[in-house]
Design an enzyme around this catalytic site. Structure first.
Site, PDB file in Angstrom:
ATOM      1  N   ASP A 102       0.841  -1.208   0.000  1.00  0.00           N
ATOM      2  CA  ASP A 102       0.000   0.000   0.000  1.00  0.00           C
ATOM      3  C   ASP A 102       0.871   1.250   0.000  1.00  0.00           C
ATOM      4  OD1 ASP A 102       0.588  -1.094   2.640  1.00  0.00           O
ATOM      5  OD2 ASP A 102      -0.515   0.613   3.460  1.00  0.00           O
ATOM      6  N   GLU A 167      -0.077  -1.337   5.726  1.00  0.00           N
ATOM      7  CA  GLU A 167       0.966  -0.828   6.620  1.00  0.00           C
ATOM      8  C   GLU A 167       0.741   0.639   6.933  1.00  0.00           C
ATOM      9  OE1 GLU A 167       4.689   0.951   8.097  1.00  0.00           O
ATOM     10  OE2 GLU A 167       3.611   1.500   6.283  1.00  0.00           O
TER      11      GLU A 167
END
Lengths: 422, 422
Positions: A102, A167
Site C-alpha cells: 500500500d 501498513e
C-alpha cells in the site's frame, strides 16, 4: 567469497529487468483499497520463482478481535495479502522478508512534475508514489531472492517473503500474517533507512481531537466562539507536548534524529461557510512512540497535555475537546543491541559497500512492531531510499540504491539461513 | 390615528395565521440551490393578496457581466426571484420591501435540540434555521402589507415587495432585481437588527488564502513544512489586521459594536493523511467593509497584511500564499444621517413601542449595499430578531417581535407612501 560474487554479477546482469519490475509495481496505484493489481505483479513474480504461494483476503474474526488490530477499513475483499515461501533444506535459521504494497495518496497533484504513478526514470532516479515507501524495498527483496535462486544457492533455513496491505493504516496486513502462523528467527523490513540499520523502531498512533466552538454570523463574530481559533490553542499544546517528550529521550541511537518522537498535525477541517463562525474543528495527527514506551502511557500523556490547554482557557475548560484514538496504530520495536541479526545484516552491508554500517533508531513506525511484539520475531529495518522522499511530492528512489539493497539483503539471507555446501 | 389602530387590531386578530405562515416558510429548507419550495409559499401569499407578480429565474448576461455580480453559482434554474407590486394611486413615494429567502446551512446537527427545520414553537419563540435570518423579517413584510390591504388603506406610492435568493452568497438576487428595473424612493430590509434602525450597513467580502507547505512523512516531519502551522501565522496576521482596522473606526453609530468590521475565519481545510505533513492549507473567511470604505481598498489592505506575515517568515517569504476574492461580496451602505426615510421609520417605531428609536450602524452586510449603490435607492435596515441567533444552532425568533416589526413596517409604509384620504 564465491557466492558474494555470483550474487553481485547476477544483479548487475539483470538491472534492466529488475528496474522494469519496479516500474511496473510503481505504475499500479496501490493506495488503500486498491492494492490488488500491484499484488498481482508480486504474485506473478513469486510464481515464476517457484515459491510456495499463500494468497488470502484478511479480515477474519481472529484478526478483527485481536487487541493489536486497529483499523477503520470495512472491506478487505479483492485486495489480498501475499506470502511466498522458499523452503530451506533444514537445520538453518528462518527469515521473514516483509514489505508493504500500500502507498499513501499522492497529495496535491500540482506539486508533481510528472504523473505520480509514472515510474518515470531520469538521471538514475525512478519517480513515483511508492518508489521509496516502499516498492523499491520490496523489489530489492525479490531481486535478492531471485539472485539466490538463479545462482543456485541452496539455503538451510526457510525464507518467508511477505507483501502485505495496510501498513500505512496501522499494520492489519502484517498482523494477519502473524496470526496465520508466520513467525521466524529473524525478519528484515526494507523501509527507506538509506541503508542504515534500525534495530529500534518508533511506534506511532493516530489521534483525532474535536474542538467545539459556538457558531454565529461572521459580521458579529464576537457573539460566537471560533472553533478554528480554539483549535490553534490545542495545536500549540501539542507542539509543547512534542518538545517535552523529545527533551526526555537520551537513547544514543537517536543522537542524529532532530525529533525522535514527533507529533505531526496531519489534518484539520473546520467550517462550512466563510461568513459563519465555525462551531467545530477536527484535528487529526500522529504521535510517535519511543521504543521503550507503552502505547497506553503515551495516550495518557497526550490527553493530559490537552487537559492542560483547557485549564488555561475559559471556553475550553467548559467545552473539553473530545479525543479519539483511531485508524493507524504501530507498535514500537525494540531489538536488543547485541542481537545476532544486527551483526549479520551489518556485516553484509560492510561486505557490499566497504563502509561501516550505521546503527540508529528509526524515526517512524513500521510493521516491525507487530512482527516483534505480536509475532515474537526479531526485526531489523534496513532499506533503500531516504525518508524525506516518502509521502512527498515527486517521490523518487535512486536505482543504484535498490540494487545495492538487493545485494546486502541477499548476502544477509545467505548468512542468516545458512548455505548447503555442495 | 385611526389607521394605526386598525393595523394593530388586524395584526392582533391574525396572529395564529401569521405564525402558521412563518412556520411553513421555516419548514422549507431553502438553503442555496433549494429556494423554490419556500418561494412557492411566498408566491401563493402574494397571489392571494392580489399583488402583481413578477417571477423569474435570474442569471442573464447583463447580470453575469455586471461589475457588482460576484457568485460561483453555476445554475439558477428552478429557484426564482419573486417580486410582487402593490400599485399606488399615484403622487406618493414608492418603497421597496426586500427580504431574502435563502438560509445558511444548519451546521452541526448535533448542536440542535430539534430538527433545524422544525419551526417548533416554545415559550413564545419559533425555532429553526432562517427564523431570524430572515424569514421572520419577510413574514413581517407580508403581514404589514396584508394588514394595510385588509384595513382597506389605499396608498399613493407603489410598494414593491421582493423575496430574493442569494443574499447569503453575495446578493445576486437583489442585483438581478435592480437590473430588472426595480428602484424606489426608499427601501426597508428587515434583517435582524432587534428593531434598531440601521442607515449604514457594513459591507463584506469573502477571501480564500492558500498556504503552501512541503509534504513529508509524519515520522520525520522536520523534513517537511507543515501547511497548518504556516496557516496559523496567516490567521494571526488576519487577527492583527482586524485590530488595526477597528481601532481606526470612530463613527459614533458604531459606539456599541464590539468589533465594527470583523475579520471572520470561517473555514480551514488541510491535509489528507494523519501521518503526512500537509503541503497545502486553504483558509476561507469574510472581511467587513466599513460604510465609508471602498471594497478595493480593503482588498489591498488584507493583501498587505498577509505580505507582512510573509516577510517575517523564511518559508512564507519564498512561498507567498495566494489570495482569491471569491463568492460573497456585499457592498456597504451609507445613508446620510438626515435622510427622511430614517425619520419616517424611527417615528413609526416610536408610535408602536413608545420607546425612542435606536439608530446604529449594522455590524453585517446586507443587500442594502446593492440597492443603494447600484439601485440608487435609499435603504434603512430594521427588523425583528437578534444577530446572535442568526447562523447559530437553535436559531429562533420571538413571535412578539415579528408582529411588532410588522406593525412598525406597516406604519412606515403608510407614512412613506402616503394614504389616499376617503
Amino acid at each position: 567469497m564465491n557466492e558474494d560474487l555470483k550474487l553481485k554479477d547476477w544483479l548487475n546482469e539483470n538491472r534492466a529487468r529488475g528496474t522494469r519490475f519496479l516500474q511496473r509495481l510503481v505504475q499500479e496505484k496501490s493506495t488503500r483499497g486498491n492494492e490488488s493489481s500491484a499484488q498481482a505483479i508480486i504474485i506473478e513474480k513469486c510464481r515464476k520463482l517457484g515459491l510456495a504461494l499463500d494468497i488470502w483476503e484478511i479480515g477474519d474474526e481472529e484478526l478483527l478481535k485481536h487487541p493489536a488490530y486497529c483499523s477503520d477499513r470495512k472491506d478487505y475483499s479483492g485486495n489480498p495479502n501475499v506470502v511466498a515461501v522458499l523452503k530451506g533444506k533444514g537445520d538453518g535459521k528462518s527469515i521473514i522478508l516483509n514489505g508493504h504494497i500500500d502507498v499513501v495518496p499522492e497529495g496535491d497533484i500540482n506539486d508533481w512534475t510528472d504523473d505520480p504513478f509514472s515510474g518515470h526514470i531520469q538521471e538514475g532516479k525512478m519517480y513515483g508514489r511508492g518508489t521509496t515507501d516502499m516498492k523499491g524495498g520490496t523489489a530489492a527483496l525479490l531481486l535478492a531472492l531471485e539472485a539466490i535462486i538463479a545462482s543456485n544457492i541452496k539455503l538451510k533455513g526457510d525464507v518467508i517473503f511477505q507483501s502485505v496491505i495496510e501498513e500505512e493504516s496501522g499494520g492489519a496486513g502484517t498482523l494477519a500474517a502473524v496470526l496465520r502462523g508466520y513467525q521466524a528467527d529473524g525478519a528484515i523490513i526494507p523501509e527507506p533507512t538509506n541503508m542504515k540499520v534500525f534495530p529500534k523502531q518508533q511506534g506511532s498512533m493516530w489521534f483525532r481531537v474535536s474542538v467545539k466552538g459556538k457558531s454565529a454570523h461572521g459580521g458579529t463574530r464576537y457573539e460566537g466562539i471560533n472553533a478554528i481559533e480554539k483549535s490553534m490553542l490545542v495545536i500549540e499544546g501539542l507542539q509543547q507536548l512534542e518538545r517535552v517528550r523529545n527533551a526526555r529521550i537520551d537513547d544514543p541511537l537517536y543522537e542524529n534524529i532532530p525529533i525522535p518522537v514527533p507529533v505531526n498535525i496531519g489534518k484539520i477541517k473546520s467550517g462550512d461557510w466563510p461568513s459563519s463562525v465555525p462551531d467545530i474543528a477536527i484535528i487529526e495527527g500522529r504521535i510517535g512512540v519511543a521504543p521503550h514506551e507503552r502505547m497506553e502511557d503515551v495516550e495518557k500523556e497526550l490527553e493530559a497535555a490537552i487537559d492542560e490547554v483547557c485549564v488555561k482557557d475559559g471556553w475550553l475548560s467548559e467545552n473539553i475537546p473530545s479525543i479519539e484514538w483511531f485508524g493507524g496504530r504501530w507498535q514500537p520495536g525494540n531489538l536488543e543491541s547485541d542481537h545476532p541479526l544486527i551483526t549479520t545484516v551489518g556485516k553484509a552491508f560492510e561486505r557490499v559497500t566497504n563502509k561501516e554500517a550505521i546503527i540508529e533508531a528509526s524515526p517512524w513506525g513500521t510493521d516491525g512492531g507487530i512482527l516483534s511484539n505480536v509475532g515474537h520475531t526479531p526485526v531489523v529495518v534496513i532499506g533503500p531510499g531516504v525518508t524525506a522522499s516518502a509521502h512527498d511530492a515527486n517521490e523518487y528512489i535512486f536505482l543504484d540504491d535498490v540494487f545495492e539493497a538487493a545485494e546486502v539483503i541477499a548476502l544477509s539471507i545467505v548468512s542468516w539461513c545458512g548455505m548447503v555446501e555442495e
